[in-house]
Scaffold this motif. Sequence first.
Motif, mmCIF file in Angstrom:
data_model
loop_
_atom_site.group_PDB
_atom_site.id
_atom_site.type_symbol
_atom_site.label_atom_id
_atom_site.label_comp_id
_atom_site.label_asym_id
_atom_site.label_seq_id
_atom_site.Cartn_x
_atom_site.Cartn_y
_atom_site.Cartn_z
ATOM 1 N N GLN A 1 0.835 -1.192 0.000
ATOM 2 C CA GLN A 1 0.000 0.000 0.000
ATOM 3 C C GLN A 1 0.874 1.247 0.000
ATOM 4 O O GLN A 1 2.019 1.214 0.453
ATOM 5 C CB GLN A 1 -0.908 -0.014 1.224
ATOM 6 C CG GLN A 1 -1.914 -1.159 1.183
ATOM 7 C CD GLN A 1 -2.619 -1.306 2.493
ATOM 8 O OE1 GLN A 1 -2.135 -1.995 3.367
ATOM 9 N NE2 GLN A 1 -3.749 -0.641 2.627
ATOM 10 N N GLY A 25 -4.054 4.428 1.041
ATOM 11 C CA GLY A 25 -5.234 4.417 0.180
ATOM 12 C C GLY A 25 -4.967 3.961 -1.248
ATOM 13 O O GLY A 25 -5.899 3.746 -2.008
ATOM 14 N N SER A 30 -10.863 -2.230 -0.354
ATOM 15 C CA SER A 30 -9.703 -1.542 0.225
ATOM 16 C C SER A 30 -8.458 -1.793 -0.621
ATOM 17 O O SER A 30 -8.371 -2.779 -1.359
ATOM 18 C CB SER A 30 -9.450 -2.047 1.648
ATOM 19 O OG SER A 30 -8.944 -3.362 1.618
#
Length: 175
Positions: free
Chosen positions: A111, A124, A148
């Motif tokens: 991420q 995000g 997600s």
Amino acid sequence: MTREGALLVMLGVAVALVGLMVWGWLRRTKRDSALTAPFGEAPSGSRLLSTFSGLYVATTVHGDALERLAIRGLGFRAAATFVVFDTGLALDLAGEERIFIPRERIIAANQATVTIDRVVERDGLTRFVWLLADDTTVDSYFRPQDTSSRALAAALESLISPTQISAKTATGDEA
């Protein structure tokens, strides 16, 4: 200075700025002309594992989230569908041919929070590190829409073999 004179000066500055931006992009596309995306379909018999919709943000020089690459098919932000097969990842970007990245070319997935022209909440974005056909290592960034970024990263991590993880650890590349 008259109002018309001021307007002409502002218009001249605007035209010069647009010209400089076009010139910069043309230089970038010339610099990156040897880099090519792997266009094509998943091999026949590939098993679909998952599908994610979202936004393709950018592909950058590995380790430099602010150095966008102007690779045909990956140069601009676009709505996208990410299709994870047992043999690799297919990218369906709006207005572009399908790009298929074989699992052997995927190095890491995790991420991120920032890349060129995009800052989001903590973790995000999904970033994955992969090899182009000429073995240039690049980072690509995605913004999942209905799930997600962790779920997309986990789906991509499932494609990475233990051999690839061992090689990454041995070279000290913590993508």
